[in-house]
Design an enzyme around this catalytic site. Structure first.
Site, mmCIF file in Angstrom:
data_model
loop_
_atom_site.group_PDB
_atom_site.id
_atom_site.type_symbol
_atom_site.label_atom_id
_atom_site.label_comp_id
_atom_site.label_asym_id
_atom_site.label_seq_id
_atom_site.Cartn_x
_atom_site.Cartn_y
_atom_site.Cartn_z
ATOM 1 N N ILE A 191 34.371 35.381 48.612
ATOM 2 C CA ILE A 191 34.349 34.164 47.943
ATOM 3 C C ILE A 191 35.643 33.300 48.065
ATOM 4 C CG2 ILE A 191 34.600 32.461 45.481
ATOM 5 C CD1 ILE A 191 32.759 35.030 44.437
ATOM 6 N N ILE A 226 37.362 34.395 38.481
ATOM 7 C CA ILE A 226 36.072 34.374 39.061
ATOM 8 C C ILE A 226 35.804 36.317 39.413
ATOM 9 C CG2 ILE A 226 34.055 34.774 40.991
ATOM 10 C CD1 ILE A 226 35.770 31.835 41.826
ATOM 11 N N ARG A 283 21.594 29.234 39.347
ATOM 12 C CA ARG A 283 20.026 30.176 39.415
ATOM 13 C C ARG A 283 19.031 30.536 38.513
ATOM 14 N NH1 ARG A 283 24.251 36.065 39.861
ATOM 15 N NH2 ARG A 283 24.510 35.293 42.087
ATOM 16 N N HIS A 297 28.625 37.722 31.415
ATOM 17 C CA HIS A 297 28.316 37.358 32.600
ATOM 18 C C HIS A 297 27.980 38.718 32.400
ATOM 19 C CE1 HIS A 297 27.857 36.751 36.452
ATOM 20 N NE2 HIS A 297 28.375 37.099 37.456
ATOM 21 N N GLY A 339 42.779 35.590 46.143
ATOM 22 C CA GLY A 339 42.016 36.369 46.702
ATOM 23 C C GLY A 339 41.331 35.834 48.040
ATOM 24 N N SER A 340 41.461 36.129 48.901
ATOM 25 C CA SER A 340 40.696 35.545 50.283
ATOM 26 C C SER A 340 39.377 36.260 51.007
ATOM 27 C CB SER A 340 42.201 35.471 51.854
ATOM 28 O OG SER A 340 42.897 34.615 50.561
HETATM 29 O O1 TXD Z 1 29.751 34.861 38.844
HETATM 30 C C1 TXD Z 1 31.100 35.057 39.013
HETATM 31 N N1 TXD Z 1 32.072 35.215 38.031
HETATM 32 C C2 TXD Z 1 30.496 36.521 40.178
HETATM 33 C C3 TXD Z 1 31.627 37.382 40.109
HETATM 34 C C4 TXD Z 1 30.479 36.610 41.167
HETATM 35 C C5 TXD Z 1 29.966 37.538 42.337
HETATM 36 C C6 TXD Z 1 31.080 37.734 42.262
HETATM 37 N N2 TXD Z 1 32.313 38.087 41.126
HETATM 38 C C7 TXD Z 1 32.663 39.311 41.827
HETATM 39 O O2 TXD Z 1 34.620 38.260 42.646
HETATM 40 C C8 TXD Z 1 33.295 39.933 42.336
HETATM 41 O O3 TXD Z 1 32.381 41.177 41.542
HETATM 42 C C9 TXD Z 1 34.559 40.393 42.660
HETATM 43 O O4 TXD Z 1 35.471 41.415 41.474
HETATM 44 C C10 TXD Z 1 35.791 38.994 42.738
HETATM 45 C C11 TXD Z 1 35.692 39.117 44.419
HETATM 46 O O5 TXD Z 1 34.622 39.316 45.492
HETATM 47 P P1 TXD Z 1 35.055 38.803 46.685
HETATM 48 O O6 TXD Z 1 33.470 38.751 47.329
HETATM 49 O O7 TXD Z 1 35.391 37.825 47.344
HETATM 50 O O8 TXD Z 1 35.115 40.005 47.545
HETATM 51 P P2 TXD Z 1 36.213 40.592 48.179
HETATM 52 O O9 TXD Z 1 35.720 39.787 49.739
HETATM 53 O O10 TXD Z 1 36.036 41.865 48.501
HETATM 54 O O11 TXD Z 1 37.551 39.532 48.350
HETATM 55 C C12 TXD Z 1 38.221 40.405 46.865
HETATM 56 C C13 TXD Z 1 39.610 40.994 47.788
HETATM 57 C C14 TXD Z 1 40.041 41.066 48.890
HETATM 58 O O12 TXD Z 1 40.275 39.749 50.502
HETATM 59 C C15 TXD Z 1 40.934 41.904 48.503
HETATM 60 O O13 TXD Z 1 41.743 42.393 49.775
HETATM 61 C C16 TXD Z 1 41.548 41.247 47.611
HETATM 62 O O14 TXD Z 1 40.752 40.295 46.855
HETATM 63 N N3 TXD Z 1 42.548 41.594 46.867
HETATM 64 C C17 TXD Z 1 43.165 41.840 46.396
HETATM 65 N N4 TXD Z 1 44.250 40.382 46.355
HETATM 66 C C18 TXD Z 1 45.563 40.036 45.853
HETATM 67 N N5 TXD Z 1 46.068 41.211 44.705
HETATM 68 C C19 TXD Z 1 45.281 42.089 45.104
HETATM 69 N N6 TXD Z 1 46.278 43.125 43.642
HETATM 70 C C20 TXD Z 1 44.268 42.352 45.265
HETATM 71 N N7 TXD Z 1 43.594 43.624 45.168
HETATM 72 C C21 TXD Z 1 42.383 42.751 46.312
#
Ligand code: TXD
Length: 319
Positions: free
Chosen positions: A14, A119, A152, A176, A10-11
């Site tokens: 975060i 995460i 926080r 969480h 996941g890029s």
């Molecule tokens: O405290 C905590 N654990 C958290 C959790 C605090 C803040 C956010 N939290 C969760 O982290 C949030 O609810 C999300 O489930 C994740 C990731 O958050 P982010 O802000 O990084 O989300 P993005 O920017 O949408 O990035 C997710 C990426 C995106 O680039 C997608 O293309 C990719 O995940 N994605 C995948 N990658 C690989 N394989 C699959 N199947 C896939 N599906 C989506």
């Protein structure tokens, strides 16, 4: 000695922040994986081009194929979809569970010796499912939430007391989410517990209760402001602290969503508890005594996590 290899699965927001921080802290080489084509490659190249300016040496590689994560020492998983305003973390369950199945298979095949920090939300259920899908040791699959929730809480307390964030320690237990359990009795300013600070007139019980509530709603507050996604700077910093504790065998005492096998009366579930993180992964789970009120809050939190795990089994009976 070769550098550590850190795979970011996941890029997105975060993931990108993690990649940048890993370079700035020289924690190792980075592989950015995502299903989105070009995006992990683009971010990798962009960050690599900052390295001569900031003066760090690290290899960056963007990929859409799991083979790129081969032999990773640490995998940090953010793959999935984040919350939009009005969505609860639990609304994400169905979509992100399918993502965890793919991620688990990829890690099992290519990085079975890694320390895995999940995460993706809803955190406690996703890390539980990821451990099962990947089959990696329970000591090596852990969820990040407690460091962020505690951070926080610490930030809000430092603001209230007008002291350095460095002198505020805080303790947050449980899942969480809205049922997290900030433990005021174990949270301190330079060792002075919060209830004592109330007695000393540093703050009122009412103000403290408001800070606890703001901590519980900490994620939603940011989602409401950003409107297009959720928090990413503080979540990334928090996961980096956990990765560093493992890679440098620091044996840090950090709250984490860890697998419980009887501790706190909980079996086969991931819930936020204080742990020791070192080269052995989760080396120890610290069981503290809870008073009646704290135990009641913890039990409520555990039952909400249990509900999510049951919902996962409803969707994926192979769990
Ligand atoms: O405290 C905590 N654990 C958290 C959790 C605090 C803040 C956010 N939290 C969760 O982290 C949030 O609810 C999300 O489930 C994740 C990731 O958050 P982010 O802000 O990084 O989300 P993005 O920017 O949408 O990035 C997710 C990426 C995106 O680039 C997608 O293309 C990719 O995940 N994605 C995948 N990658 C690989 N394989 C699959 N199947 C896939 N599906 C989506």
């Amino acid at each position: 000695m070769a550098r550590n290899k850190i795979a970011l699965i996941g890029s997105g927001m975060i993931g990108g922040t993690l990649a940048h921080m890993i370079g700035l802290k020289e924690l190792g080489d980075v592989v950015m994986f995502d299903i989105s084509e070009g995006m992990p490659q683009g971010k990798s190249l962009d960050i690599a081009q900052s390295s001569p300016v900031d003066g760090f040496d690290a290899k960056y590689h963007g990929a859409n194929d799991y083979s790129a994560i081969e032999g990773a020492d640490v995998c940090i998983v953010t793959a999935g979809v984040p919350r939009k305003p009005g969505m609860s973390r639990d609304d994400l369950l169905g979509i992100n569970l399918k993502v965890m199945e793919q991620v688990g298979a990829g890690i099992k095949k290519y990085a079975p010796n890694a320390f895995v920090i999940c995460i993706t939300n809803p955190l406690d259920a996703m890390v539980w499912a990821l451990q099962k899908f990947s089959g990696l040791p329970k000591t090596h699959v852990v969820g990040m939430a407690g460091v962020l929730d505690s951070a926080r809480f610490r930030y809000f307390l430092a603001e209230e007391f007008k002291v350095s964030v460095e002198d505020v320690t805080a303790f947050v237990l449980g899942g969480h989410g809205d049922t997290m359990v900030p433990l005021t009795r174990y949270s301190t300013v330079a060792g002075i517990p919060l209830p004592d600070l109330v007695n000393m007139g540093w703050t009122s019980q009412e103000k403290l209760d408001q800070i606890v509530q703001r901590t519980r709603d900490g994620g939603a507050e940011i989602v409401g402001l950003l409107k297009t996604g959720s928090a990413y700077y503080a979540p990334a910093s928090s996961a980096i602290q956990m990765a560093e504790a493992y890679l440098k065998d620091k044996k840090r005492v950090l709250p984490a969503a860890a697998h419980l096998s009887g501790q706190y009366g909980v079996k086969d579930m991931y819930v936020g508890v204080p742990t020791v993180i070192g080269a052995g992964g989760i080396e120890r789970i610290i069981e503290i005594d809870l008073n009646k009120a704290e135990q009641a809050m913890f039990d409520k939190s555990v039952s909400s996590v249990q509900g999510l795990c049951e919902a996962c089994i409803g969707i994926a009976p192979n769990l």
